[in-house]
Write a protein that holds these residues in place. Structure first.
Motif, short mmCIF file in Angstrom:
data_model
loop_
_atom_site.label_atom_id
_atom_site.label_comp_id
_atom_site.label_asym_id
_atom_site.label_seq_id
_atom_site.Cartn_x
_atom_site.Cartn_y
_atom_site.Cartn_z
N PRO A 170 0.89 -1.23 -0.06
CA PRO A 170 0.00 0.16 -0.08
C PRO A 170 0.83 1.25 -0.20
O PRO A 170 1.55 1.31 0.80
CB PRO A 170 -0.81 -0.05 1.36
N TRP A 171 0.85 2.08 -0.88
CA TRP A 171 1.49 3.24 -0.91
C TRP A 171 0.73 4.44 -0.77
O TRP A 171 -0.43 4.88 -1.44
CB TRP A 171 1.80 3.53 -2.67
N THR A 172 0.94 5.10 0.42
CA THR A 172 0.35 6.40 0.74
C THR A 172 1.00 7.66 0.09
O THR A 172 2.12 7.96 0.15
CB THR A 172 0.35 6.57 2.07
N ARG A 173 0.14 8.31 -0.66
CA ARG A 173 0.83 9.31 -1.70
C ARG A 173 1.41 10.34 -1.06
O ARG A 173 2.30 11.07 -1.34
CB ARG A 173 -0.31 9.69 -2.60
N SER A 174 0.57 10.78 0.03
CA SER A 174 1.09 11.76 1.04
C SER A 174 1.15 13.34 0.35
O SER A 174 2.28 13.93 0.86
CB SER A 174 2.36 11.35 1.73
N LEU A 175 0.49 13.60 -0.43
CA LEU A 175 0.63 15.08 -0.91
C LEU A 175 -0.27 15.84 -0.10
O LEU A 175 -1.06 15.41 0.61
CB LEU A 175 -0.21 15.10 -2.53
N GLU A 176 -0.03 17.10 -0.20
CA GLU A 176 -1.13 18.03 0.73
C GLU A 176 -2.25 17.89 0.65
O GLU A 176 -3.03 17.89 1.51
CB GLU A 176 -0.25 19.42 0.53
N GLU A 177 -2.71 17.63 -0.71
CA GLU A 177 -4.38 17.35 -0.91
C GLU A 177 -5.00 16.29 -0.14
O GLU A 177 -5.77 15.95 -0.22
CB GLU A 177 -4.52 17.65 -2.23
N ASP A 178 -3.98 15.31 0.04
CA ASP A 178 -4.66 14.24 0.70
C ASP A 178 -4.43 14.30 2.25
O ASP A 178 -5.16 13.30 2.81
CB ASP A 178 -3.35 13.00 0.30
N HIS A 179 -4.20 15.25 2.60
CA HIS A 179 -4.18 15.57 4.18
C HIS A 179 -5.74 15.43 4.61
O HIS A 179 -6.43 16.30 4.05
CB HIS A 179 -3.50 16.79 4.69
N GLN A 180 -6.08 14.59 5.52
CA GLN A 180 -7.48 14.39 5.91
C GLN A 180 -7.54 13.94 7.32
O GLN A 180 -7.38 12.63 7.70
CB GLN A 180 -8.21 13.09 5.17
N PRO A 181 -7.75 14.97 8.15
CA PRO A 181 -7.78 14.79 9.35
C PRO A 181 -8.73 13.99 10.15
O PRO A 181 -9.88 14.08 9.37
CB PRO A 181 -7.79 16.25 9.96
N LEU A 182 -8.81 13.29 11.00
CA LEU A 182 -9.99 12.55 11.53
C LEU A 182 -10.98 13.40 12.38
O LEU A 182 -10.58 14.50 12.92
CB LEU A 182 -9.31 11.31 12.70
N GLN A 183 -12.00 12.57 12.39
CA GLN A 183 -13.12 13.38 13.27
C GLN A 183 -13.12 12.58 14.56
O GLN A 183 -13.38 11.47 14.66
CB GLN A 183 -14.60 13.41 12.49
N PRO A 184 -13.56 13.18 15.91
CA PRO A 184 -13.35 12.69 16.94
C PRO A 184 -14.48 11.48 17.05
O PRO A 184 -15.42 11.55 16.86
CB PRO A 184 -13.58 13.78 17.95
N GLY A 185 -13.62 10.27 17.27
CA GLY A 185 -14.53 9.27 17.52
C GLY A 185 -15.01 8.42 16.44
O GLY A 185 -15.79 7.40 16.48
N VAL A 186 -14.66 8.97 15.29
CA VAL A 186 -15.22 8.40 14.09
C VAL A 186 -14.10 7.38 13.36
O VAL A 186 -12.91 7.89 13.01
CB VAL A 186 -15.51 9.28 12.99
N PRO A 187 -14.32 5.92 13.16
CA PRO A 187 -13.31 5.05 12.75
C PRO A 187 -13.04 5.40 11.51
O PRO A 187 -13.95 5.56 10.66
CB PRO A 187 -13.81 3.76 12.98
#
Length: 585
Positions: free
Chosen positions: A499-516
């Motif tokens: 699995p390759w995580t591209r890790s571009l700035e546009e891929d940044h997606q923070p988690l929502q508290p408590g959401v798996p």
């Protein structure tokens, strides 16, 4: 798959029918006798196209204190400190000047902005250094003591430099012997999107630079001091890395998206067109071991070999790595028919077995016999232990919480596999069953982990451990992922199916508290035997002693393991797994 158990004979050798001629990994005799017992070294400044002077050592075979006036193949290293002899006994790269006794000229050149060289380091393995390497290679090929055939070598940052030396395809460069480098600078230094390595690269103070070795004729170190003054404007490497959190980050320090510029993998098409032969080496205790295997996958059209043993970064105790360089260079620079390229491509040690290390060979990586099988993370219920089980969880909802704690302290220079600072007591421990028979795991473990968190961007670490019958644990391999960079994309090059995580700035997606959310990442490759009576254990934590980011106080990580959130560890079984046949993912 062509596999061959080499056993201890790989290292020590056994009586052969023809003792005069032996050529196998770690052993070489009868093909290239020692011709010279002396060498002489001269050092001077090499002037580059833009006038920057680079400090160069030339080690030549000698007789009666004088260099042999004969042409020899040349091998060289783009160094940061000429004649740097730390751990020389255990480093094939540090021993390379010994090849003069077999009829080679060995050259060490301090990179600009390093050692006794003038100039300033703009980046770390940038295009300026690559152009320097082209000039040096072709200059060496033209010298009267050179046959015109040149090889390059290195380990760690000089291994990177060796790979970059190929990227401009100097015509005289024929062979590269390099190890413990980063195919992708981002994946090497920011594995999983997390800056969590012990070192950031070679940064030295002005006072440190004054301790470097001057060239001949600079007894009062006047030139060395002038060079050290140039180094004051070097790019601070720790600042460079910290300032580029994403794979496409722009660095104002160097004026480019440097993860791309500084990666040898960026120039993979040129490396392939060069036709250069590669011998890549690594260590099972080195953070960069996946990088060398990815490089091998992307250099499939080049002649190539690979060896990995139970070693730390750029160290190879118990194995004569210099012999491997000698065999390789003899073939490619002298035309010696020693069979080195007829052997299986991959030579690797397997740890944990009774005869460890057990040496094996394969024509491919991972070996064809390795098959992935899932072990599901199970949370049986209140008061019951966390488990790894081949049977899938059937509960509708199951999870377990972890308060993220400060990592257990480790000594400086810690090997990731050292037993002195296991993180087991700091995390969630998922235990397997005791094994009835030995089981070999060879390849790349994969982890599918469903997590939620009280913070938007947890750092998640996973460790695979071998636990013996007395409960003593040894860490075997580890993986990590910055949860906000979890997006898995199609890689632009062969990434071994991982699995390759591209890790571009546009891929940044923070988690929502408590959401798996689902995290998919690999653990570093391994070859390890879990002995009968032992069991495997997966430890999951929210901190690691190498992580440069401070622990978020009060943060809580939750691991989910149920039918809606099927968390599982996939292990690459090289022998039949317990509890059923092997299955591919």
């Amino acid at each position: 798959m062509k596999a061959l158990i080499l056993g201890l004979a790989l290292l020590a050798g056994t009586a052969a029918a023809d003792e005069a001629k032996v050529s196998r990994p770690g052993q070489y005799s009868g093909y290239s006798p020692a011709l010279y017992t002396e060498r002489v070294t001269s050092s001077f400044y090499f002037k580059t196209r833009d006038g920057v002077r680079l400090a160069m050592d030339v080690h030549r075979p000698a007789v009666n204190g004088k260099p042999v006036e004969q042409a020899f193949p040349v091998v060289w290293q783009h160094s940061v400190a000429r004649r740097f002899a730390t751990d020389q006994k255990f480093s094939g790269v540090a021993q390379m000047p010994l090849l003069t006794q077999y009829g080679y000229v060995v050259v060490e050149v301090d990179r600009r902005g390093a050692g006794a060289s003038f100039g300033s380091r703009r980046g770390y393995n940038d295009r300026t250094e690559a152009r320097d390497a082209y000039e040096i290679t072709e200059w060496l090929a033209r010298q009267p003591w050179s046959t015109g055939k040149v090889g390059v070598y290195g380990c760690s940052n000089t291994g990177d430099a060796a790979m970059h030396a190929v990227s401009l395809m100097p015509p005289s460069l024929k062979a590269v012997f390099a190890g413990c480098f980063s195919w992708s600078k981002y994946d090497g230094f920011m594995r999983g999107g997390i800056l969590a390595n012990w070192g950031s690269g070679v940064d030295r103070t002005f006072e440190d630079d004054l301790k470097n070795l001057p060239v001949d004729g600079d007894a009062d170190r006047t030139l060395l001091r002038q060079a050290a003054e140039d180094h004051r404007t070097n790019t601070p490497l720790a600042s460079l890395w910290r300032g580029m959190p994403y794979r496409d980050s722009w660095s104002d320090l160097v004026g480019t998206r440097f993860w791309t510029e500084g990666s040898s993998g960026t120039y993979r098409a040129a490396l392939a067109r060069s036709g250069v032969a590669f011998y890549i080496f690594g260590g099972w205790e080195d953070d960069f071991r996946r990088e060398g295997l990815v490089a091998m996958a992307n250099l499939a059209s080049n002649p190539r070999k690979y060896v990995i043993g139970p070693w730390q970064h750029c160290r190879n105790p118990g194995f004569d790595l210099l012999v491997e360089a000698h065999r390789f260079y003899d073939h490619w620079l002298k035309g010696v028919d020693n069979g080195v390229m007829q052997e299986p491509t991959y030579t690797y040690s397997t740890q944990g077995a009774a005869e460890a290390p057990r040496w094996q060979q394969s024509s491919q990586w991972p070996p064809a016999a390795s098959r992935l099988q899932a072990l599901h993370l199970r949370v049986p219920g209140q008061g019951a232990g966390l488990r790894l089980d081949a049977r899938a969880e059937t509960k509708q909802a199951a999870s377990v919480k972890l308060g993220v704690a400060t990592p257990i302290a480790c000594p400086a220079g810690w090997s990731p596999l050292a037993p002195t600072c296991l993180q087991s007591d700091n995390g969630l421990r998922f235990e397997g069953e005791a094994l009835a028979a030995d089981v070999e795991i060879t390849g790349h473990p994969l982890l599918r982990l469903w997590v939620s968190s009280t913070e938007p961007d947890p750092h998640v670490f996973a460790y695979l451990e071998d636990v013996d019958a007395q409960g003593r644990a040894t860490m075997v391999t580890d993986g990590r992922l910055k949860a906000s960079l979890r997006a898995v994309k199609t890689p632009p090059y062969d990434f071994l199916g991982l699995p390759w995580t591209r890790s571009l700035e546009e891929d940044h997606q923070p988690l929502q508290p408590g959401v798996p959310v689902e995290l998919k990442f690999d653990l570093l490759p391994l070859s390890h035997v879990f002995r009968a009576g032992h069991h495997w254990r997966l430890t999951v934590t929210g901190s690691d002693p190498r992580d440069r980011r401070p622990v978020q106080q009060g943060a809580q990580l939750t691991v989910h393991a149920d039918v809606q959130h099927p968390s599982a560890l996939q292990l690459p079984f090289a022998t039949a797994p317990p509890g059923g046949p092997r299955v591919s993912p």
